[in-house]
Scaffold this motif. Structure first.
Motif, PDB file in Angstrom:
ATOM      1  N   PRO A  56       0.829  -1.223   0.000  1.00 60.49           N
ATOM      2  CA  PRO A  56       0.000   0.000   0.000  1.00 60.49           C
ATOM      3  C   PRO A  56       0.858   1.266   0.000  1.00 60.49           C
ATOM      4  O   PRO A  56       2.049   1.232   0.335  1.00 60.49           O
ATOM      5  CB  PRO A  56      -0.822  -0.133   1.288  1.00 60.49           C
ATOM      6  N   ASP A  57       0.203   2.379  -0.362  1.00 63.65           N
ATOM      7  CA  ASP A  57       0.936   3.646  -0.415  1.00 63.65           C
ATOM      8  C   ASP A  57       1.472   4.046   0.960  1.00 63.65           C
ATOM      9  O   ASP A  57       2.530   4.672   1.072  1.00 63.65           O
ATOM     10  CB  ASP A  57       0.018   4.753  -0.952  1.00 63.65           C
ATOM     11  N   LYS A  58       0.709   3.720   1.987  1.00 65.77           N
ATOM     12  CA  LYS A  58       1.122   4.077   3.346  1.00 65.77           C
ATOM     13  C   LYS A  58       1.205   2.799   4.169  1.00 65.77           C
ATOM     14  O   LYS A  58       0.308   2.487   4.969  1.00 65.77           O
ATOM     15  CB  LYS A  58       0.136   5.057   3.966  1.00 65.77           C
ATOM     16  N   PRO A  59       2.281   2.056   3.991  1.00 73.95           N
ATOM     17  CA  PRO A  59       2.354   0.732   4.632  1.00 73.95           C
ATOM     18  C   PRO A  59       2.327   0.794   6.155  1.00 73.95           C
ATOM     19  O   PRO A  59       1.727  -0.073   6.801  1.00 73.95           O
ATOM     20  CB  PRO A  59       3.678   0.162   4.113  1.00 73.95           C
ATOM     21  N   GLY A  60       2.947   1.811   6.730  1.00 73.79           N
ATOM     22  CA  GLY A  60       2.946   1.925   8.185  1.00 73.79           C
ATOM     23  C   GLY A  60       1.537   2.147   8.714  1.00 73.79           C
ATOM     24  O   GLY A  60       1.123   1.542   9.717  1.00 73.79           O
ATOM     25  N   ALA A  61       0.801   3.009   8.050  1.00 71.37           N
ATOM     26  CA  ALA A  61      -0.573   3.277   8.471  1.00 71.37           C
ATOM     27  C   ALA A  61      -1.445   2.033   8.274  1.00 71.37           C
ATOM     28  O   ALA A  61      -2.341   1.762   9.080  1.00 71.37           O
ATOM     29  CB  ALA A  61      -1.124   4.454   7.673  1.00 71.37           C
ATOM     30  N   TRP A  62      -1.192   1.314   7.187  1.00 70.36           N
ATOM     31  CA  TRP A  62      -1.949   0.069   6.949  1.00 70.36           C
ATOM     32  C   TRP A  62      -1.725  -0.905   8.100  1.00 70.36           C
ATOM     33  O   TRP A  62      -2.675  -1.507   8.626  1.00 70.36           O
ATOM     34  CB  TRP A  62      -1.478  -0.544   5.636  1.00 70.36           C
ATOM     35  N   LEU A  63      -0.470  -1.068   8.497  1.00 69.02           N
ATOM     36  CA  LEU A  63      -0.161  -1.992   9.592  1.00 69.02           C
ATOM     37  C   LEU A  63      -0.830  -1.534  10.886  1.00 69.02           C
ATOM     38  O   LEU A  63      -1.376  -2.352  11.636  1.00 69.02           O
ATOM     39  CB  LEU A  63       1.359  -2.075   9.782  1.00 69.02           C
ATOM     40  N   MET A  64      -0.787  -0.221  11.144  1.00 68.20           N
ATOM     41  CA  MET A  64      -1.392   0.287  12.375  1.00 68.20           C
ATOM     42  C   MET A  64      -2.901   0.068  12.365  1.00 68.20           C
ATOM     43  O   MET A  64      -3.496  -0.375  13.371  1.00 68.20           O
ATOM     44  CB  MET A  64      -1.073   1.774  12.541  1.00 68.20           C
ATOM     45  N   ALA A  65      -3.540   0.365  11.230  1.00 65.76           N
ATOM     46  CA  ALA A  65      -4.993   0.186  11.144  1.00 65.76           C
ATOM     47  C   ALA A  65      -5.360  -1.284  11.336  1.00 65.76           C
ATOM     48  O   ALA A  65      -6.334  -1.615  12.046  1.00 65.76           O
ATOM     49  CB  ALA A  65      -5.493   0.697   9.792  1.00 65.76           C
ATOM     50  N   THR A  66      -4.599  -2.166  10.729  1.00 65.64           N
ATOM     51  CA  THR A  66      -4.870  -3.600  10.866  1.00 65.64           C
ATOM     52  C   THR A  66      -4.694  -4.052  12.307  1.00 65.64           C
ATOM     53  O   THR A  66      -5.526  -4.790  12.856  1.00 65.64           O
ATOM     54  CB  THR A  66      -3.910  -4.394   9.948  1.00 65.64           C
ATOM     55  N   ALA A  67      -3.619  -3.600  12.943  1.00 67.47           N
ATOM     56  CA  ALA A  67      -3.364  -3.997  14.328  1.00 67.47           C
ATOM     57  C   ALA A  67      -4.444  -3.461  15.256  1.00 67.47           C
ATOM     58  O   ALA A  67      -4.888  -4.144  16.185  1.00 67.47           O
ATOM     59  CB  ALA A  67      -1.991  -3.488  14.760  1.00 67.47           C
ATOM     60  N   LYS A  68      -4.907  -2.244  14.996  1.00 68.67           N
ATOM     61  CA  LYS A  68      -5.949  -1.680  15.860  1.00 68.67           C
ATOM     62  C   LYS A  68      -7.265  -2.432  15.696  1.00 68.67           C
ATOM     63  O   LYS A  68      -8.003  -2.627  16.665  1.00 68.67           O
ATOM     64  CB  LYS A  68      -6.131  -0.192  15.549  1.00 68.67           C
ATOM     65  N   ARG A  69      -7.554  -2.837  14.463  1.00 70.77           N
ATOM     66  CA  ARG A  69      -8.781  -3.636  14.264  1.00 70.77           C
ATOM     67  C   ARG A  69      -8.703  -4.924  15.073  1.00 70.77           C
ATOM     68  O   ARG A  69      -9.669  -5.343  15.704  1.00 70.77           O
ATOM     69  CB  ARG A  69      -8.940  -3.980  12.790  1.00 70.77           C
ATOM     70  N   ARG A  70      -7.534  -5.535  15.081  1.00 74.29           N
ATOM     71  CA  ARG A  70      -7.362  -6.783  15.839  1.00 74.29           C
ATOM     72  C   ARG A  70      -7.484  -6.508  17.337  1.00 74.29           C
ATOM     73  O   ARG A  70      -8.026  -7.330  18.085  1.00 74.29           O
ATOM     74  CB  ARG A  70      -6.008  -7.396  15.529  1.00 74.29           C
ATOM     75  N   ALA A  71      -6.972  -5.375  17.763  1.00 70.35           N
ATOM     76  CA  ALA A  71      -7.097  -5.024  19.179  1.00 70.35           C
ATOM     77  C   ALA A  71      -8.561  -4.847  19.551  1.00 70.35           C
ATOM     78  O   ALA A  71      -9.019  -5.310  20.606  1.00 70.35           O
ATOM     79  CB  ALA A  71      -6.310  -3.744  19.460  1.00 70.35           C
ATOM     80  N   ILE A  72      -9.304  -4.201  18.659  1.00 71.50           N
ATOM     81  CA  ILE A  72     -10.727  -3.981  18.924  1.00 71.50           C
ATOM     82  C   ILE A  72     -11.465  -5.312  18.964  1.00 71.50           C
ATOM     83  O   ILE A  72     -12.298  -5.556  19.855  1.00 71.50           O
ATOM     84  CB  ILE A  72     -11.323  -3.048  17.850  1.00 71.50           C
ATOM     85  N   ASP A  73     -11.149  -6.194  18.034  1.00 74.72           N
ATOM     86  CA  ASP A  73     -11.771  -7.527  18.049  1.00 74.72           C
ATOM     87  C   ASP A  73     -11.464  -8.249  19.349  1.00 74.72           C
ATOM     88  O   ASP A  73     -12.332  -8.914  19.932  1.00 74.72           O
ATOM     89  CB  ASP A  73     -11.264  -8.358  16.866  1.00 74.72           C
ATOM     90  N   MET A  74     -10.230  -8.111  19.809  1.00 78.50           N
ATOM     91  CA  MET A  74      -9.835  -8.784  21.048  1.00 78.50           C
ATOM     92  C   MET A  74     -10.594  -8.209  22.238  1.00 78.50           C
ATOM     93  O   MET A  74     -11.102  -8.935  23.091  1.00 78.50           O
ATOM     94  CB  MET A  74      -8.333  -8.618  21.254  1.00 78.50           C
ATOM     95  N   PHE A  75     -10.689  -6.870  22.254  1.00 79.58           N
ATOM     96  CA  PHE A  75     -11.428  -6.241  23.349  1.00 79.58           C
ATOM     97  C   PHE A  75     -12.889  -6.688  23.340  1.00 79.58           C
ATOM     98  O   PHE A  75     -13.498  -6.876  24.392  1.00 79.58           O
ATOM     99  CB  PHE A  75     -11.351  -4.720  23.235  1.00 79.58           C
ATOM    100  N   ARG A  76     -13.441  -6.841  22.169  1.00 77.31           N
ATOM    101  CA  ARG A  76     -14.833  -7.259  22.078  1.00 77.31           C
ATOM    102  C   ARG A  76     -15.040  -8.651  22.667  1.00 77.31           C
ATOM    103  O   ARG A  76     -16.073  -8.945  23.242  1.00 77.31           O
ATOM    104  CB  ARG A  76     -15.282  -7.243  20.619  1.00 77.31           C
ATOM    105  N   ARG A  77     -14.027  -9.476  22.470  1.00 77.45           N
ATOM    106  CA  ARG A  77     -14.150 -10.852  22.973  1.00 77.45           C
ATOM    107  C   ARG A  77     -13.912 -10.924  24.477  1.00 77.45           C
ATOM    108  O   ARG A  77     -14.259 -11.887  25.121  1.00 77.45           O
ATOM    109  CB  ARG A  77     -13.154 -11.755  22.250  1.00 77.45           C
TER     110      ARG A  77
END
Length: 428
Positions: A56-77
């Protein structure tokens, strides 16, 4: 882009972005171990998706967004984090598409500083601080750290696991301390960075005399730290010291990997860009004023060497005076040993030997191979070859670096009657 090129790109992105990613996630989840786990999950996702979709054009931001989504999923569980779940879930629901620009937060600099202070926290052993810093901030794998320090990979893995557990059990806050506490914590960070650099500059063990990659890692982290705390003279002093010493790396090793000591180096190989950077960093430290600390003083010593276009132009009297100032500040026997070398170069070997002889009963230097090595140098210059040979042989028996052992044995052999005279006095 081929699959191999994509793999290389992902590796490069990880080395650049992992520290910011883990730092931002640590602030997000308040747990270093969990932050690293989430970052690794994002890396796995990138390895799975980018070969098909492209980087992606902004690979660092992509990684951060992906990691945060996983964190949110984890918090939900996790029912125990219900409050956090509601807060983050609301944020997720209001974001139809991830805002990649906002994925890496504006205060990433503060996050990086916090992560450095945590990784180098005094509650951890020195070995743990080094391993954790290289892992979280340097982006090195466990295997790479083990290879760099010549220890087993499971040993490094255990150090990192124990370090994260210790931080968690000690409830070390993810925050930047103030006042004297900040100064003490910064001192620990500087110590760790210089340890990493020194291991690259003069390897304590193994078959290589230098490991430039470690110097580059320490220098990169030092430059980042200088940007985060621009008003700390000792930080600029350490950066200056590392820049100036790194400028000599190409000249420190011969064609076969053999050590080339300072007085024998081809100074045309010294990196002038790094020298200019180092002198500029030293000047920044001086402009900040205040009493000169140990790194600023060592940077000034390194600058004396850097300014000398030939060995004969070296201002040894000034270097000896700087070492004396440094010795008064640190009370370190290693500094005193370095002062002895400088005094010998400025005033003759007998003057240097007098200082070295006073150190032979120093318990802190027991087993330190450079003590008999320096003493051997000075004895050889005074023509006391039998004593010099014994000292070089003792030094060779103490070092764990194969290249250095070979060099010391050659110097011992050169002290045998009738043998060609060895190299000049050791100075690094």
């Amino acid at each position: 882009m081929t699959a191999t090129e994509t793999q290389r790109a992902i590796h490069a992105v990880w080395r650049i972005e992992s520290a910011r990613l883990i730092a931002g996630l640590t602030r997000f989840v308040r747990d270093v171990a969990l932050a690293e786990e989430l970052a690794q999950d994002a890396l796995v996702a990138a390895l799975e998706q980018w070969p098909q979709s492209g980087v992606p054009d902004k690979p660092g931001a992509w990684l951060m967004a992906t990691a945060k989504r996983r964190a949110i999923d984890m918090f939900r569980r996790n029912k125990l984090l219900e409050r956090k779940h509601e807060q983050l879930g609301h944020e997720l629901e209001t974001e139809r598409t991830p805002d990649l620009d906002a994925a890496i937060d504006n205060d990433v600099g503060d996050d990086l500083l916090r992560l450095m202070l945590i990784s180098c926290h005094p509650v951890l052993s020195t070995e743990a601080r080094v391993a954790l810093t290289l892992r979280l901030l340097g982006g090195l794998t466990t295997e790479e750290i083990a290879r760099a320090f010549l220890v087993l990979e499971p040993t490094v893995a255990q150090r990192i696991v124990r370090a994260k557990r210790t931080l968690s059990e000690a409830r070390v806050p993810f925050e930047v301390p103030r006042g004297e506490e900040l100064a003490a914590r910064l001192s620990s960070v500087l110590e760790v960075l210089y340890l990493i650099f020194n291991e690259g500059y003069s390897a304590t063990a193994g078959d290589d005399w230098v490991r430039p990659a470690l110097c580059e890692d320490a220098l990169r982290l030092g430059r980042i730290l200088a940007e985060l705390v621009p008003k700390e003279p000792e930080v600029h002093g350490l950066v200056a010291l590392m820049e100036l010493q790194a400028s000599r790396l190409r000249a420190r090793v011969g064609p076969s990997g053999e050590p080339v000591l300072l007085m024998e180096q081809n100074r045309a190989l010294w990196d002038r860009i790094l020298i200019r950077r180092g002198l500029a960093a030293r000047e920044r430290a001086e402009k900040l004023g205040g009493e000169r600390g140990p790194y600023v003083l060592q940077a000034e010593i390194a600058a004396c060497h850097a300014r000398a276009l030939t060995p004969e132009e070296t201002d040894w009297a000034r270097i000896a005076a700087l070492y004396e100032e440094l010795a008064q500040l640190t009370s370190s026997p290693v500094v005193e040993l370095n002062r002895a070398v400088a005094v010998a170069m400025a005033s003759g070997p007998a003057a240097g030997l007098e200082i070295v002889d006073a150190l032979t009963s120093e318990r802190a230097l027991e087993g330190y191979h450079l003590l008999p090595s320096v003493r051997g140098d000075l004895l050889a210059k005074l023509g006391r070859l039998d004593e010099a040979r014994a000292e070089f042989e003792r030094a060779a028996s103490l070092t764990r670096n194969a290249r250095e052992r070979q060099l010391l044995r050659e110097r011992a052999a050169a002290c045998t009657p009738g043998a060609p005279r060895g190299r000049p006095q050791r100075v690094e």
